[in-house]
Design a protein around this motif. Structure first.
Motif, PDB file in Angstrom:
ATOM      1  N   LEU A   1      29.919 -12.450 -25.807  1.00  0.00           N
ATOM      2  CA  LEU A   1      28.959 -11.574 -25.140  1.00  0.00           C
ATOM      3  C   LEU A   1      28.649 -10.308 -25.933  1.00  0.00           C
ATOM      4  O   LEU A   1      27.785  -9.530 -25.552  1.00  0.00           O
ATOM      5  CB  LEU A   1      29.494 -11.190 -23.751  1.00  0.00           C
ATOM      6  N   GLY A   2      29.367 -10.108 -27.020  1.00  0.00           N
ATOM      7  CA  GLY A   2      29.062  -8.958 -27.855  1.00  0.00           C
ATOM      8  C   GLY A   2      29.514  -7.617 -27.305  1.00  0.00           C
ATOM      9  O   GLY A   2      29.064  -6.576 -27.756  1.00  0.00           O
ATOM     10  N   VAL A   3      30.421  -7.657 -26.344  1.00  0.00           N
ATOM     11  CA  VAL A   3      30.977  -6.395 -25.850  1.00  0.00           C
ATOM     12  C   VAL A   3      32.123  -6.004 -26.783  1.00  0.00           C
ATOM     13  O   VAL A   3      33.033  -6.796 -26.992  1.00  0.00           O
ATOM     14  CB  VAL A   3      31.528  -6.560 -24.420  1.00  0.00           C
ATOM     15  N   PRO A   4      32.097  -4.799 -27.359  1.00  0.00           N
ATOM     16  CA  PRO A   4      33.157  -4.438 -28.296  1.00  0.00           C
ATOM     17  C   PRO A   4      34.551  -4.609 -27.669  1.00  0.00           C
ATOM     18  O   PRO A   4      34.761  -4.259 -26.512  1.00  0.00           O
ATOM     19  CB  PRO A   4      32.877  -2.969 -28.600  1.00  0.00           C
ATOM     20  N   LEU A   5      35.455  -5.133 -28.467  1.00  0.00           N
ATOM     21  CA  LEU A   5      36.799  -5.443 -27.991  1.00  0.00           C
ATOM     22  C   LEU A   5      37.485  -4.220 -27.383  1.00  0.00           C
ATOM     23  O   LEU A   5      38.144  -4.299 -26.345  1.00  0.00           O
ATOM     24  CB  LEU A   5      37.629  -5.967 -29.168  1.00  0.00           C
ATOM     25  N   LEU A   6      37.306  -3.081 -28.068  1.00  0.00           N
ATOM     26  CA  LEU A   6      37.891  -1.825 -27.611  1.00  0.00           C
ATOM     27  C   LEU A   6      37.569  -1.582 -26.138  1.00  0.00           C
ATOM     28  O   LEU A   6      38.431  -1.244 -25.331  1.00  0.00           O
ATOM     29  CB  LEU A   6      37.283  -0.717 -28.468  1.00  0.00           C
ATOM     30  N   VAL A   7      36.297  -1.794 -25.801  1.00  0.00           N
ATOM     31  CA  VAL A   7      35.821  -1.499 -24.459  1.00  0.00           C
ATOM     32  C   VAL A   7      36.173  -2.624 -23.484  1.00  0.00           C
ATOM     33  O   VAL A   7      36.656  -2.380 -22.378  1.00  0.00           O
ATOM     34  CB  VAL A   7      34.298  -1.262 -24.508  1.00  0.00           C
ATOM     35  N   SER A   8      35.957  -3.886 -23.910  1.00  0.00           N
ATOM     36  CA  SER A   8      36.223  -4.983 -22.973  1.00  0.00           C
ATOM     37  C   SER A   8      37.707  -5.040 -22.628  1.00  0.00           C
ATOM     38  O   SER A   8      38.073  -5.220 -21.470  1.00  0.00           O
ATOM     39  CB  SER A   8      35.736  -6.310 -23.552  1.00  0.00           C
TER      40      SER A   8
END
Lengths: 350, 294
Positions: A134-141
């Motif tokens: 989904l392209g959500v940065p790992l840091l945030v997800s």
């Protein structure tokens, strides 16, 4: 160690940052009217003395476990901020397994550890999928996923799994024998050995295997390694699963040690995730360095309590120290380049 | 009974701190500095606001002090990431950790309490039409930021610095100056966000009271593609989720479920927008620091 390497180590940004943290901490201590020498002395005697070493080693078990969990993806330049959620899910899964497993006690312990690791791994893999698919940065997800996991475990411990008649938000105590064996009368359990074993495996994988090489190279230069044929999405997924499994293991160890149950908040309140992340950052995710940094922070954390007793300086000071060390470290350097060109940098460091 | 005038009001209250912090984050993003220290700056703002208000008896001085303290704190990021070229992500994480430790330490050193400082003589902000003045300020800030970024020469230069620092430098625009300014303004806005949280929404300070709102603000920057109006919509979404959560709690849903609601909603919104954006732009290389504005 040659003289050259010794001066190199002393002049490294790590030594500088730790020293800066200690000096600023001393200023804080002086500011609150305490004697820094007495306070630091209390930290050391309180954590390494006969009364404190057991506590340091059991705290160190969790800190090292979480530090490894965060170091492994960090080696490839990935930051897993969801340690709390993965650890807590591991803990609650281990508690449920321990309570309801029909197997004999020793097998139940093994099963609970594996179930905890699986839960943590699955949840961390979910964060990796969020980035890959989904392209959500790992840091945030990873961080955002952590909150619902902690809430879910808290809900389970307060309602469906709550010990009847208890005023505390906790599950029932695990059955007799469903516990990690402790060393003598101490609170140190076999969990310490498991975590040290994990550190040894990490060292071996990092130094001796092709995968470890790929991981390190990805951390140094993701574009080059992608060009060389390392598939980033797959690597992210695998590293996060291993990371989550370790975090889940820490949760399971916490439940299978005193107080032998899942108590809401008891895994997250001591801040193992953040202390572990700090240790992993300080060591630049190198295996041996992570072990040393974890021990250092466990000493600080346990010693902070002793310092509070003798000097009345709040133990939160040790948390301030940890953060200051990392602020200095981060401000001095570009993170992924650390493993590169350290030799060239020695001249200009400090 | 679920939808009455209370719900939008509490949504507006909940969105204010997120909006202020996220605007700061959006400015930094535009200038090419990834700022994930919003949470820490906000928390420091909360503590400074409460301390100053308690000692001076004036919530306004509290607001001012919070803005100044958070701006000063933001210098850590500016010096570390811009001047010393350190890793902004690691710095931001460390700043968040430092703020938690520092405020807990100072809470016990100054007030001698652990957990929460809640004193009846602590003066909160006055309410105008049910909202604190900072809430109105936040809305005004959206307009100012939107106009400045799209119309004013500063805004254009700021964006230039973020997108092509070398080109901006060739034109005589100092990237470092604009980056410093963006980080400092984000500090001021986070300080105001903290003051709103501690003196507007409630009147107390408790350890780690920002509870992930700074992170939600970071997500709001991504959701809103670092555009002021986009950030406003994202903050609105969070505000509604938080307010609806409180409401559902009143209707008997366990607190744990509603606590998680804002994070789940935010994450869901992030999934939807990034997935769609990805499909639209197919495969373009993400060359900027964070991929937020790509």
């Amino acid at each position: 160690m040659t003289r050259d390497r010794l001066t190199g180590a002393l002049r490294s940004p790590v030594a500088f940052s730790v020293l800066a943290g200690v000096v600023i901490g001393a200023l804080f201590l002086a500011g609150t009217g305490a004697d820094p020498v007495t306070a630091y002395g209390a930290v050391l005697t309180g954590s390494l003395g006969a009364d404190g070493i057991g506590s340091t080693l059991s705290t160190g078990t969790s800190v090292l476990g979480m530090a490894l969990a965060l170091a492994i993806p960090l080696r490839a330049g990935l930051i897993n901020l969801g340690g709390d959620g993965q650890m807590v899910l591991g803990g609650i899964t281990a508690a449920v397994t321990g309570l309801y497993s029909p197997l004999p006690a020793p097998l139940t312990v093994v099963l609970a550890l594996l179930a905890g690791m699986a839960a943590g791994a699955g949840y961390a893999a979910l964060a990796a999928l969020c980035e890959n698919r989904l392209g959500v940065p790992l840091l945030v997800s990873s961080l955002l996923l952590s909150y619902p996991a902690v809430s879910l475990a808290s809900y389970l411990a307060r309602y469906p799994l709550k010990e009847p008649g208890s005023s505390l938000p906790q599950t029932r105590r695990l059955p007799e024998g469903v516990a990690l064996p402790a060393f003598g009368e101490s609170t140190v359990t076999v969990g310490l050995l498991l975590v040290v074993l994990a550190a040894a495996l990490y060292w071996f994988a990092d130094r001796r295997t092709a995968l470890g090489y790929e991981i390190r190279m990805t951390g140094l230069n993701p574009r080059f390694t992608a060009y060389a044929g390392v598939e980033r999405a797959g690597l992210t997924l695998r590293l996060m699963a291993v990371s989550g499994a370790l975090a889940g293991l820490v949760g399971a160890i916490g439940v299978l040690s005193f107080p032998y149950r899942f108590l809401d908040g008891s895994l997250t309140a001591p801040g193992y995730t953040w202390t572990g992340l700090t240790a992993a950052l300080l060591a630049a995710a190198a295996p041996l360095g992570t072990v040393l940094a974890s021990f250092f922070f466990a000493v600080l954390q346990v010693g902070g309590l002793a310092m509070e007793r003798t000097t009345e300086v709040p133990r939160e000071l040790t948390q301030v120290l940890q953060a200051i060390v990392i602020v200095f470290l981060a401000a001095r350097l570009r993170f992924p380049r650390r493993w590169f060109g350290r030799r060239n940098r020695q001249q200009e460091a400090v | 009974m679920f939808f009455d005038t209370d719900l939008p009001m509490s949504a507006l209250r909940a969105l204010t701190p997120i909006l202020l912090a996220a605007l700061g984050g959006a400015l930094c993003e535009r200038a090419g500095v990834f700022n994930i220290g919003l949470e820490g700056m906000m928390l420091l703002g909360c503590f400074t606001a409460v301390t100053t208000s308690w000692f001076t008896g004036s919530p306004w001085l509290g607001v001012l002090a919070a803005a100044l303290a958070a701006a000063a704190y933001s210098l850590v990021l500016a010096v570390g990431a811009v001047t010393l070229r350190g890793d902004a992500v690691v710095l931001g994480i460390a700043m968040n950790l430092l703020a938690v430790g520092l405020t807990s330490f100072l809470l016990r050193t100054i007030f001698g309490v652990q957990g929460t400082f809640d004193d009846p003589s602590l003066a909160g902000l006055p309410l105008i039409g049910g909202l604190s003045p900072l809430a109105y300020l936040a809305w005004a800030a959206v307009g100012v930021a939107a106009l400045a970024l799209s119309r004013h020469v500063w805004g254009l230069r700021l964006r230039g610095v973020g997108e092509a620092p070398d080109a901006a430098a060739t034109l005589g625009v100092s990237p470092a100056k604009y980056k410093y300014a963006a980080v400092l303004v984000s500090g001021v806005l986070c300080g105001l966000a903290g003051a709103q949280l501690a003196l507007g929404n409630v009147t107390l300070f408790s350890e780690n009271m920002t509870a992930g709102r700074g992170w939600i603000a970071v997500v709001a920057v991504m959701l809103g593609r670092a555009l002021p109006l986009g950030v406003l919509l994202a903050a609105l979404l969070f505000g509604i989720a938080e307010a609806a959560g409180f409401r559902l709690q009143g209707l008997g849903l366990p607190q744990q479920a509603t606590d998680a609601a804002p994070y789940v909603v935010t994450l869901g919104a992030l999934f939807l927008t990034t997935a769609r954006r990805r499909r639209r732009t197919s495969r373009t290389d993400r060359t900027d620091s964070t991929g937020v504005t790509a």
